[in-house]
Design an enzyme around this catalytic site. Structure first.
Site, mmCIF file in Angstrom:
data_model
loop_
_atom_site.group_PDB
_atom_site.id
_atom_site.type_symbol
_atom_site.label_atom_id
_atom_site.label_comp_id
_atom_site.label_asym_id
_atom_site.label_seq_id
_atom_site.Cartn_x
_atom_site.Cartn_y
_atom_site.Cartn_z
ATOM 1 N N ASP A 189 0.779 -1.061 -0.226
ATOM 2 C CA ASP A 189 0.076 0.042 0.057
ATOM 3 C C ASP A 189 0.812 1.250 -0.030
ATOM 4 O OD1 ASP A 189 -2.092 1.590 0.040
ATOM 5 O OD2 ASP A 189 -2.834 1.191 1.817
ATOM 6 N N ASP A 244 2.758 6.876 4.786
ATOM 7 C CA ASP A 244 1.221 7.496 4.613
ATOM 8 C C ASP A 244 1.403 8.019 6.285
ATOM 9 O OD1 ASP A 244 0.966 6.451 2.389
ATOM 10 O OD2 ASP A 244 -0.592 4.738 2.942
ATOM 11 N N ARG A 260 1.112 9.659 -5.967
ATOM 12 C CA ARG A 260 1.191 10.123 -4.705
ATOM 13 C C ARG A 260 2.060 10.609 -4.157
ATOM 14 N NH1 ARG A 260 -3.030 5.953 -1.805
ATOM 15 N NH2 ARG A 260 -4.833 6.190 -3.292
#
Length: 389
Positions: A143, A147, A199
């Protein structure tokens, strides 16, 4: 934003001596032993040694397990963590420095910061080289690389290296997580390599400073939705890719762009048209917002050799920039309140319509009931009138 973070400074020193997943002298066992310890804790690794730590599960750094006031310092040793990553959850005053995290499992994060405050991620190398491809295909990759979500504030990610990863940095949990409006994250002096998918970072809500980073990725770079307020300054974009993009999800973006170097043409894109240049897009509101709120980005047609050490120094915000950012935040806050009010009115209207429909159905049933009774009594009336008893 993490300028007040001190980690385990002034506390006790601890040394990791084993590269095993668990057991005496391991990083996992050492962190587990801190439960109930609220003092400063400074973890180092045996100097001059290599630690290839293959984790069987995520290592949690939590407040209720003594994770506050902590430094994990990999200087003087080679520390490589694989298999699973680190989860920094509901803690305060944490520094992680000088290690490598790579090659974790499918749908796993290399490093997750959630509901935390005053966290400094510094000199970390993030990658997934085990895939054998620049970044693996949809559904088969880890993932996030790093983050930061769920209202975390006072967070800085600096001097890190990112490469061989798809969904690199998600800053802000989701468009529905409006509590992320208090998030504060600085992303500075990082290297984003040529084998990254998207991202870099992807921003939602909150206040952000993306400064003095070096980009070589050819894919989607800085994106945002749900009204983030970000300063994008003094970065070098050595890439033909899309400098900014806005996913098709709800909410505008407010980026204050200043002092960046772009080696090539500036491009903007949407999810439905990822590689379109600015002039072919019909998304006027995004283009107008950038033109109104942002300074123009310096475009260099000649490719100039630049490295991280040649980037401009990160300068503190000037009073005018601080005022501008505050005005943006106030404006975005007002827009969020107005949108919430519109949503409430729409929901009330729907409830009223459902109630009116329910009343109409009940009225129709009441009107139909006498008609049914008349139909049921008609045979009896016919018998009585004809005298057929």
């Amino acid at each position: 934003y993490a300028q007040s973070t001190t980690g385990g400074k002034g506390g006790s020193n601890y040394v990791v001596t084993s590269a095993a997943d668990d057991g005496a002298g391991t990083l996992r066992a050492l962190l587990a032993s801190f439960k109930g310890n609220t003092g400063g804790k400074w973890i180092t690794f045996t100097q001059g040694q290599t630690f290839n730590i293959k984790l069987a599960s995520v290592i949690d750094i939590k407040s209720d397990a003594g994770g506050d006031n902590l430094t994990i310092d990999g200087r003087g040793a080679t520390v490589v963590i694989t298999g699973f990553g680190l989860n920094v959850f509901k803690v305060s005053n944490v520094i992680i420095h000088g290690i490598t995290i790579r090659d974790v499992g499918v749908h796993e994060d290399l490093l997750q910061v959630s509901e935390a405050e005053n966290v400094w991620i510094d000199h970390i190398s993030f990658s997934n080289l085990a895939t054998g491809t620049p970044y693996p295909s949809e559904g088969s990759y880890p993932d996030g690389a790093c983050d930061v979500t769920n209202g975390s504030k006072g967070v800085t990610v600096s001097f890190c290296e990112f490469n061989y990863h798809n969904k690199t940095m998600l800053i802000g949990n989701s468009d529905s997580k409006s509590t992320d409006v208090d998030m504060q994250v600085t992303i500075a002096y990082n290297y984003f390599g040529s084998h990254l998918g998207q991202r870099l970072p992807r921003l939602r809500y909150g206040s952000f400073d993306v400064a003095n980073n070096y980009y070589e990725s050819k894919e989607l770079l800085i994106g945002g939705s749900s009204d983030p307020a970000a300063l994008v300054r003094n970065n070098v974009f050595n890439t033909p890719g899309n400098m900014f993009y806005q996913p098709s999800s709800d909410g505008a973006v407010s980026f204050f762009v200043s002092g960046n170097l772009q080696l090539g043409a500036i491009q903007f894109c949407m999810d439905q048209d990822l590689l379109s240049p600015l002039h072919t897009l019909g998304h006027r509101s995004l283009r107008a917002r950038f033109n109104r709120l942002c300074n123009p980005v310096l475009v260099l047609e000649n490719k100039v050799a630049l490295s991280l050490v040649e980037l401009p120094r990160l300068r503190p915000l000037q009073p005018q920039q601080k005022l501008h950012l505050q005005q943006l935040q106030q404006k975005l806050h007002l827009q969020r309140l107005q949108r919430k009010l519109r949503l409430q009115r729409h929901q009330q209207k729907l409830r009223l319509q459902r109630l009116q429909q329910k009343l109409r159905l009940q009225q129709q049933r009441l009107l139909a009931r006498p008609q049914r009774q008349q139909l049921q009594l008609r045979p009896l009336l016919d018998v009585a009138l004809n005298g057929d008893f």
